[in-house]
Design a protein around this motif. Structure first.
Motif, short mmCIF file in Angstrom:
data_model
loop_
_atom_site.label_atom_id
_atom_site.label_comp_id
_atom_site.label_asym_id
_atom_site.label_seq_id
_atom_site.Cartn_x
_atom_site.Cartn_y
_atom_site.Cartn_z
N ARG A 1 -4.40 -6.19 20.82
CA ARG A 1 -3.44 -7.28 20.83
C ARG A 1 -3.51 -8.15 19.55
N SER A 2 -4.75 -8.42 19.38
CA SER A 2 -4.94 -9.25 17.97
C SER A 2 -4.46 -8.82 16.69
N MET A 3 -4.47 -7.22 16.71
CA MET A 3 -4.07 -6.74 15.60
C MET A 3 -2.68 -6.12 15.55
N VAL A 4 -1.85 -6.30 16.41
CA VAL A 4 -0.42 -6.15 16.60
C VAL A 4 0.41 -6.64 15.49
N PRO A 5 0.19 -7.75 15.19
CA PRO A 5 1.15 -8.51 14.08
C PRO A 5 0.59 -7.90 12.51
N ALA A 6 -0.29 -7.20 12.42
CA ALA A 6 -0.44 -6.41 11.13
C ALA A 6 0.08 -5.30 11.19
N TYR A 7 0.16 -4.45 12.44
CA TYR A 7 1.04 -3.28 12.60
C TYR A 7 2.47 -3.83 12.45
N GLU A 8 2.93 -4.80 13.06
CA GLU A 8 4.39 -5.13 13.12
C GLU A 8 4.82 -5.37 11.45
N LEU A 9 3.98 -5.91 10.64
CA LEU A 9 4.37 -6.13 9.35
C LEU A 9 4.47 -4.75 8.81
N ALA A 10 3.44 -3.92 9.00
CA ALA A 10 3.61 -2.49 8.42
C ALA A 10 4.99 -1.79 8.76
N ARG A 11 5.25 -1.93 9.83
CA ARG A 11 6.57 -1.30 10.47
C ARG A 11 7.70 -1.88 9.74
N GLN A 12 7.95 -3.24 9.69
CA GLN A 12 8.80 -3.82 9.07
C GLN A 12 9.10 -3.74 7.67
N THR A 13 8.15 -3.50 6.96
CA THR A 13 8.22 -3.25 5.45
C THR A 13 7.93 -1.69 5.12
N LEU A 14 7.97 -1.02 5.95
CA LEU A 14 7.82 0.50 5.64
C LEU A 14 9.15 0.98 4.92
N HIS A 15 9.03 1.79 3.95
CA HIS A 15 9.72 2.32 3.14
C HIS A 15 9.33 3.39 2.34
N THR A 16 10.32 4.38 1.82
CA THR A 16 9.89 5.42 1.00
C THR A 16 9.01 5.07 -0.15
N GLY A 17 8.09 5.55 -0.59
CA GLY A 17 7.26 5.30 -1.94
C GLY A 17 7.91 5.57 -3.12
N LEU B 1 0.79 -1.20 -0.14
CA LEU B 1 0.09 0.10 -0.06
C LEU B 1 0.97 1.34 -0.09
N GLY B 2 0.44 2.29 -0.82
CA GLY B 2 1.12 3.61 -0.57
C GLY B 2 1.59 3.90 -1.86
N SER C 1 -2.27 2.40 -5.81
CA SER C 1 -2.64 1.49 -4.68
C SER C 1 -3.86 2.17 -4.22
N ALA C 2 -4.67 1.39 -3.23
CA ALA C 2 -6.03 1.90 -2.83
C ALA C 2 -5.42 3.32 -2.07
N CYS C 3 -4.38 3.55 -1.38
CA CYS C 3 -4.02 4.85 -0.61
C CYS C 3 -2.66 5.19 -1.21
N GLU C 4 -2.49 6.43 -2.04
CA GLU C 4 -1.15 6.88 -2.36
C GLU C 4 -0.49 7.77 -1.26
N LEU C 5 0.63 7.28 -0.89
CA LEU C 5 1.02 7.79 0.42
C LEU C 5 2.59 8.36 0.03
N PRO C 6 3.34 9.04 1.08
CA PRO C 6 4.95 9.34 1.14
C PRO C 6 5.56 7.91 1.04
N VAL C 7 4.95 7.08 1.62
CA VAL C 7 5.47 5.72 2.07
C VAL C 7 4.75 4.77 1.64
N ALA C 8 5.50 3.44 1.29
CA ALA C 8 4.70 2.26 1.29
C ALA C 8 5.22 1.15 2.18
N PHE C 9 4.13 0.22 2.35
CA PHE C 9 4.27 -0.81 3.30
C PHE C 9 3.29 -1.93 3.00
N ASP C 10 3.66 -3.12 3.50
CA ASP C 10 2.58 -4.22 3.33
C ASP C 10 1.50 -4.15 4.22
N ILE C 11 0.14 -4.60 3.92
CA ILE C 11 -0.95 -4.83 4.77
C ILE C 11 -1.29 -6.14 4.85
#
Length: 205
Positions: free
Chosen positions: A189-205, A55-56, A60-70
């Motif tokens: 807490r059930s959603m933290v893994p999705a947040y971690e995925l976004a943080r770990q894959t975060l990069h400039t778009g 995404l990003g 993509s569904a949201c065009e952003l200054p960064v990109a990451f996996d959802i």
């Protein structure tokens, strides 16, 4: 044994003490101070979550200054109505309901400036009521340096506090904040893994 018998009661007590000391030493955990320092400090790793795409980027569904996996099954949608919190404006909502959780990973963007990721994040939390017990830490990923925070937020509707977390990075196009809330702490807490995925894959778009 002959020594213990010949020494009488005092000798027997001393011998038992020596034997007991040997047994305790054999049973004690090895590693000295390092073992003491690490005992009880490790936490189980968050369960892995599959990527549902990136995404990003443009198109993509949201065009952003960064990109990451959802996360797989999460649904992203750009936000048109302006909603501001501190120095940033809501740009994208990623809904967890299709994956079975109640909550959103929200992306907020701001105008370019000289503010650090930490100051952006502090201003973001300052604009939210009922925030307490903030814990900040720095992180790096995908060539970006940012700040992350975990905190408690007051849920007036449920009359309780719940865990939330957010991160901020700065880019030439302006700051970006990713925020994970949730209906309550259990949902969060059930959603933290999705947040971690976004943080770990975060990069400039």
């Amino acid at each position: 044994m002959n020594v213990l018998v010949g020494a009488g009661a005092a000798g027997r007590r001393a011998g038992c003490a020596v034997v007991l000391a040997g047994v305790l030493a054999a049973c004690a955990p090895q590693g000295g101070d390092d073992a003491k320092a690490t005992a009880g400090t490790s936490a189980p790793a968050a369960p892995a979550v599959r990527s549902g795409g990136s995404l990003g980027a443009k198109g993509s569904a949201c065009e952003l200054p960064v990109a990451f996996d959802i996360a797989e099954k999460w649904s992203a949608e750009a936000v048109d109505a302006p909603l501001h919190q501190g120095p940033v404006t809501l740009a994208c909502e990623i809904d967890a309901k299709p994956a079975g959780s109640i909550g959103f990973l929200r992306v907020w963007t701001g105008r370019p400036g000289d503010d650090s990721a930490r100051s952006v994040l502090e201003a973001f939390l300052a604009a939210e009521d009922g925030v307490s017990k903030e814990r900040y830490r720095a992180f790096t990923t995908g060539g970006l340096s940012g700040t992350e925070v975990e905190y408690l937020a007051r849920n007036e509707m449920l009359d309780e506090t719940k865990q939330e977390r957010a991160l901020a990075v700065t880019t030439p196009q302006g700051p970006v904040v990713l925020h994970l809330g949730g209906l309550d702490t259990g949902e969060h807490r059930s959603m933290v893994p999705a947040y971690e995925l976004a943080r770990q894959t975060l990069h400039t778009g």
